[in-house]
Scaffold this active site. Structure first.
Site, short mmCIF file in Angstrom:
data_model
loop_
_atom_site.label_atom_id
_atom_site.label_comp_id
_atom_site.label_asym_id
_atom_site.label_seq_id
_atom_site.Cartn_x
_atom_site.Cartn_y
_atom_site.Cartn_z
N TYR A 27 41.61 33.75 33.36
CA TYR A 27 40.84 32.07 33.06
C TYR A 27 39.86 33.15 31.37
O TYR A 27 39.19 32.14 30.85
CB TYR A 27 39.51 32.13 34.27
CG TYR A 27 40.21 30.97 35.41
CD1 TYR A 27 41.24 31.48 35.41
CD2 TYR A 27 39.23 29.47 35.60
CE1 TYR A 27 41.40 30.02 37.19
CE2 TYR A 27 39.02 29.00 36.30
CZ TYR A 27 41.10 29.58 37.27
OH TYR A 27 41.75 28.37 38.19
N LYS A 87 49.57 41.13 43.68
CA LYS A 87 50.39 41.14 43.06
C LYS A 87 50.94 42.35 42.68
O LYS A 87 51.34 42.45 41.30
CB LYS A 87 50.92 39.63 42.20
CG LYS A 87 51.08 38.72 42.49
CD LYS A 87 52.24 38.33 43.83
CE LYS A 87 53.79 38.18 43.67
NZ LYS A 87 54.84 37.78 43.83
N ASP A 139 51.37 35.92 47.22
CA ASP A 139 52.65 34.92 47.75
C ASP A 139 52.67 35.18 49.50
O ASP A 139 52.87 34.74 50.19
CB ASP A 139 53.88 34.95 47.23
CG ASP A 139 54.54 36.63 47.27
OD1 ASP A 139 53.35 37.61 47.43
OD2 ASP A 139 55.87 36.80 46.48
N ASP A 176 41.57 31.16 43.27
CA ASP A 176 41.37 29.25 42.85
C ASP A 176 42.34 28.58 44.18
O ASP A 176 42.02 27.93 44.73
CB ASP A 176 41.81 29.35 41.45
CG ASP A 176 42.09 27.17 41.37
OD1 ASP A 176 40.61 27.18 41.69
OD2 ASP A 176 42.95 26.30 40.70
N ASP A 211 42.20 26.62 47.69
CA ASP A 211 42.70 25.94 47.74
C ASP A 211 43.16 25.28 49.53
O ASP A 211 43.31 24.12 50.38
CB ASP A 211 43.57 24.74 46.88
CG ASP A 211 42.36 23.94 46.43
OD1 ASP A 211 40.77 24.23 46.20
OD2 ASP A 211 42.86 23.11 45.79
C1 IPM Z 1 37.63 25.67 41.14
C2 IPM Z 1 38.20 24.84 40.66
C3 IPM Z 1 38.00 25.02 39.01
C4 IPM Z 1 38.39 26.21 38.88
C5 IPM Z 1 38.36 23.83 37.82
C6 IPM Z 1 37.32 22.88 37.61
C7 IPM Z 1 37.43 24.46 36.93
O1 IPM Z 1 39.51 24.32 40.60
O2 IPM Z 1 36.81 25.61 40.72
O3 IPM Z 1 38.30 25.85 41.79
O4 IPM Z 1 39.94 26.40 38.21
O5 IPM Z 1 38.27 27.38 38.53
MG MG Z 2 40.29 25.20 42.36
#
Ligand code: IPM
Ligand code: MG
Length: 368
Positions: A142, A192, A225, A249, A253
């Site tokens: 990032y 990884k 993975d 990230d 999710d």
């Molecule tokens: C998260 C989001 C952020 C990230 C974005 C909005 C910059 O996806 O907080 O998971 O990628 O970190």
């Molecule tokens: Mg995210």
């Protein structure tokens, strides 16, 4: 507790709506539990861009550095999709994370009993699930240099760099081990190492921190993975997962969806302790700004309210009050309270954002 200062940044999309409900909860704690917060509010993301031409004004950044905790709603929306990269709403959030040095991002994925049917996985795989992803938040791909889109010969090349120092890995590993000791005492580190040197270093440092200072915690390593696959196959094998910025990230999710709805999950981003002993901290729901439903009173405020519960626990040393708030949310869900995102295939009439907030307040009242 000395008066605690909170900076509220509602942001874009559904951010302001869900934050209105959080403010009701904050007021409730002031009135009924004598927890007083000095609350200020400011702009972030597209809302800040509209007013100042930047997704985070320097004054807001300075305020964020001074308060005990920042509470953020969400940033982004289609209106801002074509903005220059440097002023996109997301840059405001990334600046906060980076300049406050919030290196440990705690993302719990907890399955509420009342919602186990909503998961895309079988109920027995997710019922009772309680895992904590610790995502490194201020380094890695990032932020690594070089980055950019460059000319190379007769075409362009897009470059991002994965970069981790030993100390960056060390400190986030410690956060994970400390948390694990207060939970299931297990950490799984994901990278990884089979293809990335940064992954080899990651694995070495996590192992070293473990062997030197946390030998009592059970540690395992997994390729990211395979970790994604195991999260879908049998998520209850995990307690704490520690991983880098990008893998975190993605994995968070995936873990979030195991619990049925993204509208339920909070997060805490923590840095080093300040002079008063409290960690630098920013709390935000994992969900985004959901522009498709913004302004319609449909949003689920629970993730943002649970983020405030995390603030009570991690910034203000009010673990019992955090548990009270979490229990109130369990209660309303068990009683059948559902916003639109929590409606099953059988349908019914969803409740509004405001009604969900009111129901949680009523459950808090009943807890006294
Ligand atoms: C998260 C989001 C952020 C990230 C974005 C909005 C910059 O996806 O907080 O998971 O990628 O970190
Ligand atoms: Mg995210």
């Amino acid at each position: 507790m000395s008066n605690a200062s909170l900076l509220i940044l509602p942001g874009d999309g559904i951010g302001p709506e869900v934050m209105t409900e959080v403010r009701k909860i904050i007021d409730w704690y002031g009135a009924k539990r004598d927890l007083q917060f000095d609350v200020s509010e400011d702009l972030v993301g597209g809302a800040a861009y509209d007013k100042h031409g930047t997704p985070l004004h320097d004054d807001t950044m300075a305020k964020a550095q001074e308060v005990d905790a920042v509470l953020l709603g969400a940033v982004g929306g289609p209106k801002y999709d074509n903005l220059d990269f440097s002023v996109k709403p997301e840059r405001g959030l990334l600046r906060l994370r980076k300049e406050m040095d919030l290196f440990a991002n705690l993302r719990p994925a907890q399955c509420f009993d009342a919602l186990a049917d909503f998961s895309s996985l079988k109920k027995d795989i997710v019922a009772g699930l309680d895992i904590m992803i610790v995502r490194e938040l201020t380094s890695g791909i990032y932020f690594g240099e070089p980055r950019g889109i460059f000319e190379e010969g007769n075409e362009r090349v897009g470059i991002n760099t994965q970069r981790y120092t030993e100390s960056e890995i060390d400190r986030v590993a410690r956060s994970a081990f400390e948390l694990a000791r207060r939970r299931g005492n297990k950490v799984c580190s994901m990278e990884k190492a089979n293809v990335m040197e940064s992954g080899i270093l990651w694995r070495e440092v996590v192992q070293k921190v473990h062997d030197e200072d946390y030998p009592d915690v059970e540690l395992s390593h997994m390729y990211a993975d395979a970790g994604a696959m195991q999260l879908c196959r049998y998520p209850k094998q995990f307690d704490v997962i520690v991983t880098d910025n990008l893998f975190g990230d993605i994995l968070s999710d995936a873990a979030a969806m195991l619990t049925g709805s993204l509208g339920m999950l909070p997060s805490a981003s923590l840095g080093a302790p300040m002079a008063n002993g409290r960690p630098k901290a920013l709390y935000e729901p994992v969900h985004g700004s959901a522009p498709d439903i913004a302004g319609q009173g449909k949003a689920n405020p629970i993730a943002c309210i649970l983020s405030f519960a995390m603030a009570l626990r991690y910034s203000f040393d009010q673990g019992d009050e955090a548990a009270r708030l979490e229990a109130a949310i369990e209660t309303v869900l068990a009683d059948g309270a559902r916003t639109a995102d929590l409606m099953g295939p059988e349908g019914g009439t969803p409740m509004s954002t405001t009604d969900m907030g009111d129901a949680i307040i009523a459950a808090l009242d009943a807890s006294l």
